[in-house]
Design an enzyme around this catalytic site. Structure first.
Site, PDB file in Angstrom:
ATOM      1  N   GLY A 214      37.119  41.837  38.799  1.00  0.00           N
ATOM      2  CA  GLY A 214      36.136  41.147  38.759  1.00  0.00           C
ATOM      3  C   GLY A 214      34.819  41.808  38.468  1.00  0.00           C
TER       4      GLY A 214
ATOM      5  N   GLU B 154      41.587  41.783  47.904  1.00  0.00           N
ATOM      6  CA  GLU B 154      40.742  40.861  48.742  1.00  0.00           C
ATOM      7  C   GLU B 154      41.214  40.498  50.074  1.00  0.00           C
ATOM      8  OE1 GLU B 154      39.114  39.285  44.453  1.00  0.00           O
ATOM      9  OE2 GLU B 154      40.336  37.929  45.756  1.00  0.00           O
TER      10      GLU B 154
ATOM     11  N   GLU C  14      46.914  46.548  40.935  1.00  0.00           N
ATOM     12  CA  GLU C  14      45.410  46.184  40.590  1.00  0.00           C
ATOM     13  C   GLU C  14      44.563  47.041  41.051  1.00  0.00           C
ATOM     14  OE1 GLU C  14      44.645  42.644  42.904  1.00  0.00           O
ATOM     15  OE2 GLU C  14      45.231  44.002  44.845  1.00  0.00           O
TER      16      GLU C  14
ATOM     17  N   ASN D  95      45.854  33.759  38.857  1.00  0.00           N
ATOM     18  CA  ASN D  95      45.205  33.807  40.185  1.00  0.00           C
ATOM     19  C   ASN D  95      44.051  33.195  40.253  1.00  0.00           C
ATOM     20  OD1 ASN D  95      44.722  34.226  42.951  1.00  0.00           O
ATOM     21  ND2 ASN D  95      44.399  36.506  42.674  1.00  0.00           N
TER      22      ASN D  95
ATOM     23  N   SER E  59      40.788  42.590  35.284  1.00  0.00           N
ATOM     24  CA  SER E  59      40.100  42.352  34.115  1.00  0.00           C
ATOM     25  C   SER E  59      40.885  42.272  32.929  1.00  0.00           C
ATOM     26  CB  SER E  59      38.867  43.099  34.142  1.00  0.00           C
ATOM     27  OG  SER E  59      37.782  43.168  35.182  1.00  0.00           O
TER      28      SER E  59
ATOM     29  N   LYS F 213      42.188  32.205  42.727  1.00  0.00           N
ATOM     30  CA  LYS F 213      41.489  32.566  43.862  1.00  0.00           C
ATOM     31  C   LYS F 213      40.777  31.332  44.607  1.00  0.00           C
ATOM     32  CE  LYS F 213      40.997  37.250  42.027  1.00  0.00           C
ATOM     33  NZ  LYS F 213      39.921  38.403  42.031  1.00  0.00           N
TER      34      LYS F 213
ATOM     35  N   HIS G  62      46.908  41.262  48.195  1.00  0.00           N
ATOM     36  CA  HIS G  62      45.794  41.226  47.172  1.00  0.00           C
ATOM     37  C   HIS G  62      44.705  41.994  47.917  1.00  0.00           C
ATOM     38  CE1 HIS G  62      42.526  40.122  44.577  1.00  0.00           C
ATOM     39  NE2 HIS G  62      43.585  39.968  43.625  1.00  0.00           N
TER      40      HIS G  62
END
Length: 252
Positions: A175, A99, A169, A9, A215, A11, A97
């Protein structure tokens, strides 16, 4: 036999030229050295999709959008529909996701529309779920993830659900440099698989690939991927480095 999948991904990273060069570098390594039993997916920005599809061996590498619109077409300025994604040659879409949920207020209702449109267009959703830090600290992560699934993909007919890939996730490990322990990751993926078995039957649960995202890198992927319920990874930052990404692909 469940598919082993490593999906990158990217991003909001790389301009078009950088993205094409990265895709070519990954493709060269995968074709020369990659584990042939692993499905490799590159999740690129919308602007890159067509060129990346043209730049990779489509028998070895699938290409994914990172999102799609919740409507099929119309007066929705700036949106990219599932049909548009399909027309680029991409075959996957990352949906739900954390985010997107947090920064763009994507609700279960919106995600249900996106999943339906993705499936209608013959694309494979990589459907994300996972809990924030406060939920993990309260030890209510199982209830949280169950609710995410109950409100969305668990409402699909079984034949449609079987077309999904699920990605867990833990938001607190995206991150941040933190990673869920191997046991934490395995426990949650086993829990998700048990929910699928309860809802759709054991045979379906054994067919669905469930990925870990958070991660994951070449150094910890072998331990994570050795677990019985972890079928691969949804990889963020490490997917932006071709050699590192290959290390994850070859971590089984």
């Amino acid at each position: 036999m469940r598919k082993k999948i490593v999906a990158g991904n990217w991003k909001c990273n790389t301009n078009l030229q950088e993205g094409v060069e990265l895709a070519k570098a990954v493709n060269e390594l995968v074709v020369a050295k990659g584990d042939k039993d692993v499905v490799v997916v590159l999740g690129t920005p919308f602007t890159h999709l067509t060129k990346v599809v043209e730049s990779v061996d489509n028998n070895r590498i699938g290409v994914s959008a990172q999102n799609c619109g919740a409507e099929a077409k119309g007066a929705f300025t700036g949106e990219v529909s599932a049909e548009m994604v399909k027309s680029t040659g991409a075959t996957y879409v990352i949906l739900g996701h954390s985010e997107r949920r947090e920064y763009y207020n994507e609700t279960s209702e919106i995600l249900n529309k996106k999943v339906a449109l993705t499936l209608e267009n013959g694309l494979t959703p990589i459907y994300c779920c996972g809990e924030p830090l406060e939920i993990r600290e309260a030890e209510t992560q199982n209830d949280f993830v169950k609710k995410q699934l109950d409100e969305t993909v668990f409402q699909l007919p079984v034949d449609e659900f079987k077309k999904l890939v699920i990605a867990y996730e833990p938001i607190w490990a995206i991150g941040t440099g933190k990673t869920a322990s191997t046991q934490q990751a395995q426990d949650m993926l086993a829990f998700i698989r048990s929910l699928i078995a309860d809802k759709f039957g054991k045979d379906v649960a054994e067919e669905i690939s469930i990925l870990y995202g958070g991660s994951c890198k070449a150094s910890n992927a072998p331990e994570l991927f050795s677990q019985p319920d972890i079928d691969g990874g949804l990889i963020g930052g490490a997917s932006l480095k071709a050699e590192e990404f290959l290390g994850i692909i070859n971590a089984y």
